[in-house]
Design a protein around this motif. Sequence first.
Motif, short mmCIF file in Angstrom:
data_model
loop_
_atom_site.label_atom_id
_atom_site.label_comp_id
_atom_site.label_asym_id
_atom_site.label_seq_id
_atom_site.Cartn_x
_atom_site.Cartn_y
_atom_site.Cartn_z
N GLN A 1 -13.88 -49.37 35.39
CA GLN A 1 -13.28 -49.34 36.73
C GLN A 1 -12.19 -50.40 36.83
O GLN A 1 -12.34 -51.52 36.32
N SER B 1 -11.37 -48.61 42.01
CA SER B 1 -12.19 -49.19 43.06
C SER B 1 -11.31 -50.08 43.93
O SER B 1 -10.32 -50.63 43.45
N SER C 1 -9.26 -52.10 39.77
CA SER C 1 -8.88 -52.19 41.17
C SER C 1 -7.37 -52.21 41.26
O SER C 1 -6.68 -52.42 40.26
#
Length: 387
Positions: free
Chosen positions: A367, A297, A369
């Motif tokens: 998820q 993400s 980043s």
Amino acid sequence: MSELFDKSIRTLELPRVLQLLSEQAVSPEAKELALAVRPETDYEDVLRLLDQTDGARAMIVLRGAPGFSGVKPVKDLLDRADRGGSLNIPELIRIGDLLYAARRAKEYFNADAAEPTALDQIFLSIHGNRFLEDKIRRCISDENTVADAASPELADIRRHMRAALAKSRQILQKIISSPSYSKVLQDNIITQRDGRFVVPVKAEHKGDLPGLVHDISSTGATLFVEPMGVVQANNEYIELEAKEQKEIERILAELSTEAAAHREDIQWDYDTLVHLDVIFARGQLSLKMEASQPGLSERYLRLRGARHPLLDKKKAVANDLELGDRFDTLVITGPNTGGKTVCLKTVGLFTLMGQAGLHIPALDRSQLSVFTEVFADIGDEQSIEQS
């Protein structure tokens, strides 16, 4: 990368995870490259690395890992051959082993029709060279020997060598078996001195067996004599040995020239196999840690059942954690030795692992980043290993 980022990498103990990665690699250079891995900071690069790891893991589950045991550096050898140098037997075996590994990798890739993966183009770029591989294997039988099959000339020379050797031994056998020489000989044996076949003669019977004296025992009681009847056969054998060596040198030079002619393809295959070795090490580590590929993400973290990879997975407490979607600040509180540091380090380490292309020991749909830098300030430099 900044000095602070490098310090954070050490603080979060990524090098210890890379050591685990290195242990999954096979070839010497892949092991070194695994230890030198650093997180990528470009979103597309990270996604590509993670997809490669996922592809390797899937292929390992389906058909096991390809073999990388024959992948050893060849650049110096190829450079020397390209300059006209002749490679020796072990060096040519190294090139043959690499070509074999390249062919096996191609066969591994083509073994089953499977779903496309991020590794397809890497496998398809492998050249291989079955002709040169087979020629090296046909010409070289082991680490010390060029095979008779390397050339008709070598086979012919060795056939004559065996005949000359048999003739020498036949004459010598008659001498040591003859009752008339039993008093002359110190022992009824055939031995060698300076590459010549001789028999041990008692010093006091020196003139009773005509021949050339090649050595004397330390006590002077024994002379090592090459009987005159054997001299011609021995001379023939030594001449043939010189011809054999010359033909061996010609064969090795020819193989070296052929290797030099394909040096770019051979070097490409080496680099490609090392690259694949590192990728499959990531796949092996993923399976060993019971990890999964995280989603990427651009704005938030979400970890489900995250376990610190350096802790015993049977004892480690799994954590769920979310940051950056509904809120961008997270405070973790609790008593001493309550797991706060482990939780924080897990978040930082998972981020570094993901950006290095490694799967994370967390549940599916976790998820991560992609960050340009990661900073960690852990009080008292607490390490997972120490506690």
